[in-house]
Write a protein that holds these residues in place. Structure first.
Motif, PDB file in Angstrom:
ATOM      1  N   HIS A 161       1.846  -0.199  -9.866  1.00 45.55           N
ATOM      2  CA  HIS A 161       1.811  -0.779  -9.017  1.00 45.55           C
ATOM      3  C   HIS A 161       1.347  -2.419  -9.221  1.00 45.55           C
ATOM      4  O   HIS A 161       1.551  -2.775 -10.410  1.00 45.55           O
ATOM      5  CB  HIS A 161       0.424  -1.199  -8.033  1.00 45.55           C
ATOM      6  N   ALA A 372      10.600   7.434  -7.108  1.00 50.03           N
ATOM      7  CA  ALA A 372       9.497   6.520  -6.374  1.00 50.03           C
ATOM      8  C   ALA A 372       8.453   5.837  -7.319  1.00 50.03           C
ATOM      9  O   ALA A 372       7.830   5.429  -6.733  1.00 50.03           O
ATOM     10  CB  ALA A 372       8.990   7.297  -5.005  1.00 50.03           C
ATOM     11  N   GLU A 377       5.693   3.028  -6.674  1.00 49.72           N
ATOM     12  CA  GLU A 377       5.125   3.593  -4.782  1.00 49.72           C
ATOM     13  C   GLU A 377       5.142   5.687  -4.373  1.00 49.72           C
ATOM     14  O   GLU A 377       5.761   6.217  -4.995  1.00 49.72           O
ATOM     15  CB  GLU A 377       6.572   3.665  -4.046  1.00 49.72           C
ATOM     16  N   ARG A 379       5.958   8.573  -2.508  1.00 50.77           N
ATOM     17  CA  ARG A 379       6.505   8.704  -1.688  1.00 50.77           C
ATOM     18  C   ARG A 379       7.039   9.974  -1.635  1.00 50.77           C
ATOM     19  O   ARG A 379       7.167  10.531  -2.704  1.00 50.77           O
ATOM     20  CB  ARG A 379       8.043   7.984  -1.195  1.00 50.77           C
TER      21      ARG A 379
END
Length: 414
Positions: A161, A372, A377, A379
């Motif tokens: 992140h 992802a 992320e 997902r």
């Protein structure tokens, strides 16, 4: 204030040391990081220079009110100081210790424009990882008054992140101080509550929300899945029913019947699917509605609610027109829905009847999207996910009805 709050040494240390340009409290849920950060922020407000705005930022005005101002206005937490925090629900300004504070929601990248032209001396950021990176970059640029500071809290997210890679991992290069909190860092929590909270998080979420670790989503989503444990051949009497529907035209349409048994367990009682590709025939909304109602009618079941993929507006309209009872748009928060389902599976609360072939075929292979994850992320892979999506709709949309049945630190029943 320090006499009012039962603070740990780590909390007190963070309050005293929060003098960097960027100050970040991160870690487990309910670990005490928010109270410590709010106390540090109140002290910062009292010391803030008269020039420059004081800003509170969150994903929305509602989350700011819930996560920041409700605690600040609680005299049980902040004693007489709580009376000096004034905010009217829905207002975009507040008064804190005699200073005007501006509240800014930042749900998407467009929120960055709300900061343009501002000069700020102090900012409090609630749930940093939920904000757009461009917004936070712009916020730091607006903190231009000498001695300006940002105080931020967050639960951990993916180790890729932007908040982790761009700030926490570069703390030695930046004017940044960070404090990591685990659940056991909060001295005000009872052992029973800690055990109850730990029981509600499994897999990825346990490591993030209980241990406070920045970990990547990888592998199987429902890694607790065990066919021997979770699949049943016989069903008890049911006292409540709900339906979850994942709508498809060229893709499969899946409907699952979720029941609450008299034994206080949840059961996926049955499944109806139509795969247009396999059948070489697409159905209309009216045909789907008729077949869904016929399937339920054959079983003599009228569900309390039928939760439908919220993007299937035309199908929802068709169900309403046909008089299908209790039609509702499903709660489609993907990650929270996965967590609700995973918690029920891991605790032993949820069982699936062997007749649900589509669901049983999809569950073992339902996995995280590695591409992802590389981007920071979480997902799921969009592949063979029709019945598992229907399950997620039913489980998360009814969480309020079964959450109290979760065990507190152990298996659900025998």
């Amino acid at each position: 204030m320090l006499d009012t709050l039962p603070l740990s040494r780590k909390q007190l240390r963070s309050v005293v040391q929060a003098s960097a340009r960027i100050n970040l409290w991160h870690g487990a849920v309910r670990s005490g990081k928010t109270i410590a950060s709010l106390l540090a922020w109140l002290l910062a407000v009292a010391e803030a220079p008269p020039s420059g705005l004081i800003i509170v930022v969150g994903r929305s005005l509602q989350t700011i009110e819930r996560n920041v101002f409700e605690p600040l206005q609680d005299p049980a937490l902040f004693g007489p100081v709580a009376a000096q925090v004034r905010h009217t629900r829905g207002a975009t300004t507040a008064a804190v210790l005699g200073r005007t504070v501006h509240l800014i929601g930042a749900a998407d990248a467009r929120a960055e424009g709300r900061l343009r032209g501002l000069t700020a001396s102090l900012a409090y950021v609630d749930e940093l990882t939920l904000l757009p990176e461009a917004f936070f970059v712009q916020l730091l640029a607006r903190l231009s008054v000498p001695g300006a500071r940002a105080l931020a809290t967050t639960n951990p997210d993916s180790p890729r992140h932007w908040a982790k890679v761009g700030y926490l991992d570069r703390a030695h290069e930046l004017d940044l101080r960070a404090w990591h909190f685990r659940l056991d860092d909060n001295p005000s929590l009872s052992p029973a509550y800690v055990a109850a909270l730990a029981a509600e998080y499994v897999g990825l979420w346990r490591r993030r929300m209980i241990d406070g670790a920045w970990v990547v989503a990888e592998g199987a989503i429902y890694d607790m899945w065990d066919e021997q444990q979770h699949v049943v051949d016989e069903l008890p009497a049911m006292r409540r029913y709900w339906v979850g529907c994942d709508y498809g035209t060229s893709n499969p349409f899946a409907a699952l019947l979720l029941g609450l048994g008299n034994d206080d367990r949840l059961y996926v009682v049955g499944e109806w699917r139509h795969d247009a590709r396999a059948a070489h025939r697409q159905l209309t909304d009216a045909q789907y509605s008729a077949r869904l109602r016929a399937w339920l009618g054959e079983q003599g079941i009228v569900p309390e609610w039928t939760f439908v993929d919220p993007s299937a507006a035309s199908f929802i309209t068709q169900l309403w027109a046909d008089g299908h009872p209790g039609v509702a748009r499903a709660n489609n928060d993907v990650l929270d829905g996965i967590r609700s389902t995973a918690t029920a599976l891991d605790s032993g609360l949820l069982r699936i009847h062997r007749s649900c072939a589509g669901l049983l075929g999809e569950l073992p292979g339902y996995g995280w999207d590695a591409a992802a994850s590389e981007k920071g992320e979480d997902r799921p892979l969009k592949r063979d996910d029709h019945s598992v999506d229907a399950l997620r709709y039913a489980m998360h949309s009814t969480r309020h009805a079964w959450h109290h049945l979760l065990p507190r630190g152990g298996e659900c029943g025998a």
